[in-house]
Each structure stands twice: as structure tokens, then as C-alpha cells.
Design a protein around this motif. Structure first.
Motif, PDB file in Angstrom:
ATOM      1  N   LYS A   1      80.547  26.358 129.674  1.00 17.81           N
ATOM      2  CA  LYS A   1      80.439  27.693 129.092  1.00 17.81           C
ATOM      3  C   LYS A   1      81.795  28.203 128.621  1.00 17.81           C
ATOM      4  O   LYS A   1      81.900  28.902 127.606  1.00 17.81           O
ATOM      5  CB  LYS A   1      79.831  28.669 130.096  1.00 17.81           C
ATOM      6  N   HIS A   2      82.861  27.861 129.342  1.00 13.36           N
ATOM      7  CA  HIS A   2      84.168  28.443 129.049  1.00 13.36           C
ATOM      8  C   HIS A   2      85.127  27.468 128.372  1.00 13.36           C
ATOM      9  O   HIS A   2      86.272  27.846 128.070  1.00 13.36           O
ATOM     10  CB  HIS A   2      84.795  28.978 130.335  1.00 13.36           C
ATOM     11  N   ALA A   3      84.692  26.248 128.110  1.00 17.06           N
ATOM     12  CA  ALA A   3      85.568  25.297 127.415  1.00 17.06           C
ATOM     13  C   ALA A   3      85.886  25.786 126.006  1.00 17.06           C
ATOM     14  O   ALA A   3      85.038  26.395 125.341  1.00 17.06           O
ATOM     15  CB  ALA A   3      84.888  23.935 127.353  1.00 17.06           C
ATOM     16  N   ASP A   4      87.110  25.514 125.560  1.00 14.85           N
ATOM     17  CA  ASP A   4      87.409  25.786 124.153  1.00 14.85           C
ATOM     18  C   ASP A   4      87.092  24.576 123.288  1.00 14.85           C
ATOM     19  O   ASP A   4      86.799  24.711 122.091  1.00 14.85           O
ATOM     20  CB  ASP A   4      88.856  26.242 123.959  1.00 14.85           C
ATOM     21  N   VAL A   5      87.089  23.363 123.890  1.00 15.40           N
ATOM     22  CA  VAL A   5      86.728  22.133 123.193  1.00 15.40           C
ATOM     23  C   VAL A   5      85.793  21.325 124.093  1.00 15.40           C
ATOM     24  O   VAL A   5      86.108  21.090 125.263  1.00 15.40           O
ATOM     25  CB  VAL A   5      87.973  21.295 122.836  1.00 15.40           C
ATOM     26  N   MET A   6      84.675  20.916 123.535  1.00 13.66           N
ATOM     27  CA  MET A   6      83.746  20.059 124.272  1.00 13.66           C
ATOM     28  C   MET A   6      83.419  18.837 123.426  1.00 13.66           C
ATOM     29  O   MET A   6      82.944  18.967 122.298  1.00 13.66           O
ATOM     30  CB  MET A   6      82.461  20.799 124.649  1.00 13.66           C
ATOM     31  N   VAL A   7      83.690  17.661 123.983  1.00  8.60           N
ATOM     32  CA  VAL A   7      83.345  16.410 123.318  1.00  8.60           C
ATOM     33  C   VAL A   7      82.067  15.894 123.950  1.00  8.60           C
ATOM     34  O   VAL A   7      82.030  15.586 125.148  1.00  8.60           O
ATOM     35  CB  VAL A   7      84.476  15.376 123.446  1.00  8.60           C
ATOM     36  N   VAL A   8      81.018  15.820 123.160  1.00  8.64           N
ATOM     37  CA  VAL A   8      79.697  15.406 123.635  1.00  8.64           C
ATOM     38  C   VAL A   8      79.489  13.947 123.245  1.00  8.64           C
ATOM     39  O   VAL A   8      79.507  13.613 122.058  1.00  8.64           O
ATOM     40  CB  VAL A   8      78.584  16.286 123.027  1.00  8.64           C
ATOM     41  N   LEU A   9      79.282  13.093 124.231  1.00  8.18           N
ATOM     42  CA  LEU A   9      79.130  11.661 123.991  1.00  8.18           C
ATOM     43  C   LEU A   9      77.811  11.164 124.581  1.00  8.18           C
ATOM     44  O   LEU A   9      77.568  11.311 125.778  1.00  8.18           O
ATOM     45  CB  LEU A   9      80.286  10.882 124.626  1.00  8.18           C
ATOM     46  N   GLY A  10      76.953  10.609 123.728  1.00  8.69           N
ATOM     47  CA  GLY A  10      75.714  10.007 124.210  1.00  8.69           C
ATOM     48  C   GLY A  10      74.744  10.992 124.805  1.00  8.69           C
ATOM     49  O   GLY A  10      74.000  10.652 125.733  1.00  8.69           O
ATOM     50  N   ALA A  11      74.717  12.209 124.287  1.00  4.97           N
ATOM     51  CA  ALA A  11      73.817  13.249 124.796  1.00  4.97           C
ATOM     52  C   ALA A  11      73.389  14.142 123.639  1.00  4.97           C
ATOM     53  O   ALA A  11      74.013  14.153 122.580  1.00  4.97           O
ATOM     54  CB  ALA A  11      74.518  14.084 125.870  1.00  4.97           C
ATOM     55  N   ARG A  12      72.324  14.926 123.876  1.00  4.40           N
ATOM     56  CA  ARG A  12      71.778  15.766 122.813  1.00  4.40           C
ATOM     57  C   ARG A  12      72.138  17.241 122.953  1.00  4.40           C
ATOM     58  O   ARG A  12      71.867  18.030 122.067  1.00  4.40           O
ATOM     59  CB  ARG A  12      70.247  15.657 122.795  1.00  4.40           C
ATOM     60  N   LEU A  13      72.676  17.647 124.118  1.00  3.28           N
ATOM     61  CA  LEU A  13      72.765  19.064 124.464  1.00  3.28           C
ATOM     62  C   LEU A  13      71.373  19.682 124.410  1.00  3.28           C
ATOM     63  O   LEU A  13      71.165  20.778 123.883  1.00  3.28           O
ATOM     64  CB  LEU A  13      73.727  19.826 123.533  1.00  3.28           C
ATOM     65  N   GLY A  14      70.416  18.959 124.983  1.00  4.40           N
ATOM     66  CA  GLY A  14      69.017  19.346 124.892  1.00  4.40           C
ATOM     67  C   GLY A  14      68.634  20.465 125.840  1.00  4.40           C
ATOM     68  O   GLY A  14      69.449  21.007 126.601  1.00  4.40           O
ATOM     69  N   PHE A  15      67.362  20.802 125.821  1.00  6.83           N
ATOM     70  CA  PHE A  15      66.853  21.969 126.549  1.00  6.83           C
ATOM     71  C   PHE A  15      67.089  21.862 128.045  1.00  6.83           C
ATOM     72  O   PHE A  15      67.474  22.835 128.702  1.00  6.83           O
ATOM     73  CB  PHE A  15      65.355  22.138 126.264  1.00  6.83           C
ATOM     74  N   ASN A  16      66.845  20.695 128.626  1.00  2.19           N
ATOM     75  CA  ASN A  16      66.975  20.552 130.068  1.00  2.19           C
ATOM     76  C   ASN A  16      68.385  20.827 130.550  1.00  2.19           C
ATOM     77  O   ASN A  16      68.586  21.244 131.696  1.00  2.19           O
ATOM     78  CB  ASN A  16      66.563  19.130 130.494  1.00  2.19           C
ATOM     79  N   SER A  17      69.375  20.571 129.709  1.00  2.00           N
ATOM     80  CA  SER A  17      70.769  20.758 130.104  1.00  2.00           C
ATOM     81  C   SER A  17      71.330  22.120 129.718  1.00  2.00           C
ATOM     82  O   SER A  17      72.307  22.578 130.313  1.00  2.00           O
ATOM     83  CB  SER A  17      71.648  19.683 129.453  1.00  2.00           C
ATOM     84  N   THR A  18      70.740  22.766 128.722  1.00  5.72           N
ATOM     85  CA  THR A  18      71.365  23.972 128.168  1.00  5.72           C
ATOM     86  C   THR A  18      70.419  25.147 127.950  1.00  5.72           C
ATOM     87  O   THR A  18      70.892  26.253 127.664  1.00  5.72           O
ATOM     88  CB  THR A  18      71.994  23.657 126.800  1.00  5.72           C
ATOM     89  N   PHE A  19      69.110  24.937 128.061  1.00  5.96           N
ATOM     90  CA  PHE A  19      68.127  25.956 127.670  1.00  5.96           C
ATOM     91  C   PHE A  19      68.346  26.408 126.225  1.00  5.96           C
ATOM     92  O   PHE A  19      67.882  27.475 125.823  1.00  5.96           O
ATOM     93  CB  PHE A  19      68.172  27.166 128.608  1.00  5.96           C
ATOM     94  N   HIS A  20      69.110  25.620 125.441  1.00 14.53           N
ATOM     95  CA  HIS A  20      69.454  25.985 124.061  1.00 14.53           C
ATOM     96  C   HIS A  20      70.082  27.376 124.003  1.00 14.53           C
ATOM     97  O   HIS A  20      69.869  28.148 123.054  1.00 14.53           O
ATOM     98  CB  HIS A  20      68.217  25.943 123.153  1.00 14.53           C
ATOM     99  N   SER A  21      70.885  27.696 125.001  1.00 12.49           N
ATOM    100  CA  SER A  21      71.373  29.061 125.159  1.00 12.49           C
ATOM    101  C   SER A  21      72.889  29.086 125.295  1.00 12.49           C
ATOM    102  O   SER A  21      73.486  28.208 125.923  1.00 12.49           O
ATOM    103  CB  SER A  21      70.742  29.685 126.410  1.00 12.49           C
ATOM    104  N   ASN A  22      73.498  30.131 124.747  1.00 12.68           N
ATOM    105  CA  ASN A  22      74.934  30.322 124.940  1.00 12.68           C
ATOM    106  C   ASN A  22      75.270  30.813 126.339  1.00 12.68           C
ATOM    107  O   ASN A  22      76.449  30.986 126.673  1.00 12.68           O
ATOM    108  CB  ASN A  22      75.494  31.291 123.896  1.00 12.68           C
ATOM    109  N   ASP A  23      74.266  31.029 127.166  1.00 16.35           N
ATOM    110  CA  ASP A  23      74.531  31.261 128.581  1.00 16.35           C
ATOM    111  C   ASP A  23      75.097  30.000 129.226  1.00 16.35           C
ATOM    112  O   ASP A  23      75.729  30.073 130.285  1.00 16.35           O
ATOM    113  CB  ASP A  23      73.245  31.655 129.317  1.00 16.35           C
ATOM    114  N   TYR A  24      74.858  28.849 128.593  1.00 20.47           N
ATOM    115  CA  TYR A  24      75.335  27.583 129.151  1.00 20.47           C
ATOM    116  C   TYR A  24      76.411  26.930 128.286  1.00 20.47           C
ATOM    117  O   TYR A  24      77.327  26.303 128.808  1.00 20.47           O
ATOM    118  CB  TYR A  24      74.160  26.620 129.363  1.00 20.47           C
ATOM    119  N   VAL A  25      76.299  27.022 126.989  1.00 17.11           N
ATOM    120  CA  VAL A  25      77.322  26.482 126.088  1.00 17.11           C
ATOM    121  C   VAL A  25      77.967  27.648 125.356  1.00 17.11           C
ATOM    122  O   VAL A  25      77.279  28.433 124.693  1.00 17.11           O
ATOM    123  CB  VAL A  25      76.709  25.491 125.076  1.00 17.11           C
ATOM    124  N   GLY A  26      79.280  27.763 125.490  1.00 15.42           N
ATOM    125  CA  GLY A  26      79.969  28.908 124.922  1.00 15.42           C
ATOM    126  C   GLY A  26      79.787  29.036 123.420  1.00 15.42           C
ATOM    127  O   GLY A  26      79.830  28.041 122.681  1.00 15.42           O
TER     128      GLY A  26
END
Length: 557
Positions: free
Chosen positions: A267-292
Motif C-alpha cells: 500500500k505504501h510502496a513508491d515502486v512495486m515490481v510485479v513478477l509472475g502475478a496478476r495483482l488479482g482480486f484475491n490479493s488486492t480486492f482490486h482496491s487502492n486499500d491494498y495497492v497504493g
């Protein structure tokens, strides 16, 4: 000209491609294939008591071996339809599976024949392909196509429907060769350079790692990247085994099923490198409550259409997670972010202290987090854990310990209940030298309890831990929080599964309270027998997940 029947042709294709175990339930639609396996003797057969369970076994076997799991829908109609749940599960887990589905004979099709349903249409929305073989000469080539498609790119299930008469038809004898599966490379050099530059200037960097590291055998590559950059690693939901438990740069799972430290990082990272993942619903709820909302994201995945789909990607790249991590390790420089590192280390120490406190809770019935803490300490480092869906397993998602690569199998996005027991059998069939432990709720075990007999019959010893809160816990939690505690259907009574295991010829252990779970797990694994460990846990120790689905009750004025 030497000829063989269709069943033998299928057997030869499977054998040539390293499929040494298949799963199914005997039916009358492909007895020639069963006969070929019997006579050939090089493919083991695990006969389940329900086709759904056979499919989950094949799914888990695939995840452990990296090869397509093969399940035989040996009875046209009902036997094949029973596999639907397992195919949907594999589809949403991106797990390679090949279903060889029996179909009624070609001459009887479209006549409202006994057990005739439109199987092809039924599976089409939940598979990479659902197709009917119509000619005996096409049976072997189409099976090869199914194996190739299941294991190419973003993996998934393929369903090959074979009319009953094609298994008996004679075809020219074949000696098939192993298929060569095209593999993706790393992200393009320009993208690797751009990601390296982005990381170099980061003040609060994090790497979000997903299942691509598991399919690509990238455990060591991810660890090397973390140690080179000294950047925290966060796992996507269901993939808490991408790095070794306790590694100083591993935060565990983030998101709704994760822990507070990992969730704070993304949530608070200024840079996030996503490798081999979708940032899908189960991990994020598609919400900025979880990904800044302001986080700069570099996103790499084997499936290009997933990149940047849910959160905008400043750098969008297609490639293999392991190879990309290796390229970044060679090129990227350690960012200057000591304050961020120090904060992470302190937060992880706090989380470990919190988990230690949970593991010391003395309530009776036992608190589920006490049970999970004891399991965490007792799990052997080479153990494989299959984790079901449900309230207790929700709490277990980030509270267990996974040390070796490929140590955790979960239902992932389909979120079905009853997966864990059958998946444990499939995992054991793939890796006979590693202990396999299924952790489940009491309701979940009831779905597939007869498969305890399957494990025993096939000498595939597993341990099933039943955390019994006498409820469908997730729904009970919702009824309590959002519906005034009006419970209907939430409370259940389950049998003594430990006694049932004994009736089947296995071992049963009843745990009375705190302090007993760890020793019980050690005893079960050392026994070498399929064992059910059952313990009553606190029915009030529930938590809600999908708060977004419900409205809190209005308070009276």
C-alpha cells in the motif's frame, strides 16, 4: 500393417510425455484405455471414489510436477459432468490439466441417448479448450494438442471428449515422441533496463511475486534477487511458498488473506515490481486499500493481457518470472532505502512476536490460531501443505511455514470448499518422499471424506488435520456481524473423522486442547499411515473477509 486400438494409442501418447500417474473413476466408456494401462504397466492409476476428487488430485499432481495432470472421465454423462467442479478449479488456478472425457458412441449422438448431454458446451467456458474427437485417426494427435495447450503460456485445463467407439477402433501403430513445449523467455532487455532504473531511484520499493515463480522453478532466483537488492518480497495469495519461511527479506502474503506487514508494504510502496502475478482480486480486492494509488508499478507476466489490467503499469512487459528475476539480479543496483528497510525489519519482528502470542493462547476449546501456531512449529521443512477454503483456513493462509519450493497448494481464485483432502492425495502421488498435510475445517472434510479410503488403498499416506468449529464458519461470521446473529444453516454436526480413518484402516488422533496439536502432527507423520487429526476449536473465533458484500445493520435511534 500393425494396428492398435484407440485405447492403446492414448496410453502410448501419455507414456511418451512422462505422464506416469493418472486419476479417475472406472466407467464403461474407455475400458480399452484401462486395459492398455494394465498391460503396459508404466502408468500408475489412482482410482478415486468421486470424479470431482479425481480432478483435484490431478490438479495437485500437475502443480507439483509441472506436467499436465490427467483425469479420466471414464463414464460418459454423469461421470464426466462430475468433473466440472475440478475443471473450474483448475481453470481459475491456471493449473494444467487434461481431461480425457468419455462420450457416447458416434452412432448414438443427437438421439437423446442414455446419459447424453452436450459435454463439449458444458466445459467450454471453464477450460482452455473443450473439443470432441470425431475420427479415430485424430485421437492421438488431438491428445498431443491437448497436452501442448494445457502446458503452454498461461496454463489451464483442456477437455478432450472421446466417443466410446473410438477407443475400440483400430489405428496404425504409433511410437510417439515427447512433445517439445515452447517456453517464454525473460522480459525484453529494454524492459529489464527500465525496471532496473525504476528500482534504483526507489525510496520504498517492494517486489510482488506470484505463481509464475512456482511454475518456472524460480524459488532460488527470487531469493537471489531479494538478497542482491535487499528489497522486501511480498507473495500473492496462495503462493506463500515462493520464498523460504523466515527469510529476512520475505514478508509473506499481502492483501485480504495476508498479514499487516506485507499489506502495508504494497500500500505504501513508491515502486512495486510485479513478477509472475496478476495483482488479482484475491490479493488486492482490486482496491487502492491494498495497492497504493500513487505507486509506480512495473509489471511482468507470462500472459500479456494480464499486465496492467487491474492497476496501471508504468512498465508493462511479457516474460517468465524466473528468467526476468535472474536478468534483474544481473543488472539492477541496490536502491538507497535504508529507512524503508529498517522499518520493514522492525515490523517483521513485531509480527513474529504477535504470532508467538497467538501460539500461546490457552482457551478451551482451542483457539484456531493456537492450533495453527502449533502446526507451524511442528511442520517438517520438506512438508507439503494443502489448504482448504473456509474461515479457519483463511486464518491459516499466512500463519503456516513453508520452507522448500512447491510446498503449498490452495484452491486459489475458485475458493471452493472440500479441495484439500483430494489435493493432498494428488500431491503425495507426485512426491512420495515428502510428507503431505491437508488442513481443513470440519465441513470441508465431509465433502470428500471417502477419499481417505483412496489414500489408504493406494498406499499414499497423508495427514488430514480437521479443525472442528461445528460451523460453516465464513457464513456464520457474516450472519453474526451483518444479520443480527440470526443463524440458519450455519451450525453443523460432524462425525468423528478420526474414528472414520480408523474404520478405513488408517490412524486417528483426537486432540483435547492446547499443546496437543504439534505432537499429534509429529506422531501422524512418523507413523507412515494416512491419519486424521481432529480437534475442537473455538466456534467464536471467526473473522469476516468479504465485508464489501454486506451492509452493517442499522442501529435503532
Amino acid at each position: 500393417m500393425t494396428t492398435i486400438n484407440g485405447g492403446d494409442a492414448v496410453y502410448r501418447v501419455l507414456r511418451a510425455n512422462g505422464i506416469d500417474t493418472v486419476f479417475g473413476l472406472l466407467g464403461g466408456s474407455m475400458l480399452e484405455l484401462y486395459d492398455a494401462m494394465y498391460q503396459g504397466g508404466e502408468i500408475a492409476y489412482v482410482g478415486a471414489r468421486d470424479e470431482r476428487a479425481a480432478g483435484h488430485m490431478a490438479d495437485a499432481w500437475a502443480r507439483m510436477t509441472g506436467k499436465p495432470g490427467v483425469v479420466l472421465g471414464a463414464q460418459a454423462g454423469p461421470g464426466v459432468v462430475n468433473i466440472v467442479t475440478a475443471v473450474a478449479e483448475a481453470h481459475l488456478a491456471y493449473s494444467p490439466m487434461v481431461v480425457i472425457a468419455g462420450a457416447i458412441t458416434r452412432a448414438d449422438q443427437c438421439k437423446d441417448t442414455f446419459q447424453e448431454v452436450d459435454q463439449v458446451a458444458l466445459f467450454a467456458p471453464i477450460s482452455k479448450r473443450s473439443v470432441m474427437v470425431t475420427d479415430p485417426s485424430r485421437l492421438a494427435p488431438m491428445l498431443e494438442d491437448a497436452i501442448r495447450l494445457a502446458n503452454t503460456g498461461r496454463r489451464g485445463p483442456v477437455v478432450l471428449h472421446v466417443p466410446r467407439d473410438l477407443f475400440a477402433e483400430n489405428v496404425p501403430a504409433i511410437e510417439p515422441k515427447p512433445l517439445q513445449i515452447a517456453r517464454p523467455g525473460p522480459a525484453a532487455p529494454a524492459d529489464i533496463a527500465a525496471i532496473s532504473e525504476l528500482l534504483a531511484g526507489a525510496e520504498r520499493p517492494v517486489i510482488f511475486a506470484g505463481g509464475g515463480f512456482k511454475w518456472g522453478q524460480g524459488h532460488d532466483a527470487l531469493t537471489a534477487l531479494a538478497e542482491t537488492l535487499e528489497v522486501p518480497i511480498v507473495a500473492s495469495t496462495g503462493h506463500a511458498d515462493v520464498m523460504r519461511h523466515g527469510h529476512p527479506w520475505f514478508a509473506g502474503q499481502a492483501g485480504p488473506r495476508g498479514n499487516r506487514v506485507a499489506s502495508r508494504l504494497i500500500k505504501h510502496a513508491d515502486v512495486m515490481v510485479v513478477l509472475g502475478a496478476r495483482l488479482g482480486f484475491n490479493s488486492t480486492f482490486h482496491s487502492n486499500d491494498y495497492v497504493g494509488a500513487e505507486t509506480r508499478i512495473a509489471h511482468v507476466d507470462v500472459e500479456g493481457s494480464a499486465v496492467g489490467r487491474y492497476f496501471p503499469a508504468e512498465i508493462a512487459a511479457q516474460g517468465d518470472a524466473r528468467l526476468t528475476a535472474e536478468a534483474l539480479t544481473e543488472l539492477a543496483a541496490k536502491p538507497a532505502c535504508d529507512a524503508w528497510r529498517e522499518s520493514f525489519v522492525a515490523d517483521m519482528e513485531s509480527l513474529r512476536a504477535e504470532r508467538a502470542e497467538e501460539a500461546a493462547i490457552e482457551t478451551l476449546p482451542m483457539h484456531p490460531r493456537r492450533a495453527l501456531g502449533e502446526l507451524r512449529e511442528a511442520l517438517p521443512e520438506d512438508a507439503i501443505v494443502t489448504l482448504d477454503t473456509g474461515n479457519t483456513c483463511l486464518q491459516g493462509a499466512d500463519r503456516l511455514a513453508h520452507y522448500a519450493p512447491m510446498s503449498l497448494i490452495t484452491p486459489l481464485d475458485f475458493g471452493l470448499v472440500g479441495f484439500g483432502l483430494a489435493a493432498a492425495i494428488g500431491a503425495k502421488a507426485a512426491t512420495s518422499d515428502r510428507p503431505v498435510v491437508a488442513i481443513m475445517g470440519d465441513g470441508a472434510v465431509g465433502y470428500t471424506m471417502i477419499e481417505i479410503q483412496t489414500a489408504i488403498s493406494h498406499n499414499l499416506p497423508i495427514t488430514i488435520v480437521v479443525l472442528d468449529n461445528e460451523a460453516w464458519g465464513a457464513e456464520k461470521a457474516y450472519q453474526q456481524e451483518f444479520y443480527g446473529g440470526r443463524l440458519l444453516g450455519a451450525e453443523i454436526q460432524s462425525p468423528r473423522y478420526d474414528k472414520f480413518a480408523e474404520l478405513c484402516g488408517g490412524k486417528g488422533i483426537w486432540v483435547d486442547g492446547p499443546g496437543g496439536m504439534g505432537p499429534a502432527l509429529q506422531e501422524a507423520i512418523e507413523s507412515g499411515k494416512t491419519t486424521v487429526i481432529q480437534a475442537k476449536i473455538d466456534p467464536g473465533a471467526l473473522m469476516t473477509l468479504r465485508k464489501d458484500l454486506f451492509k452493517a445493520p442499522q442501529k435503532e435511534a
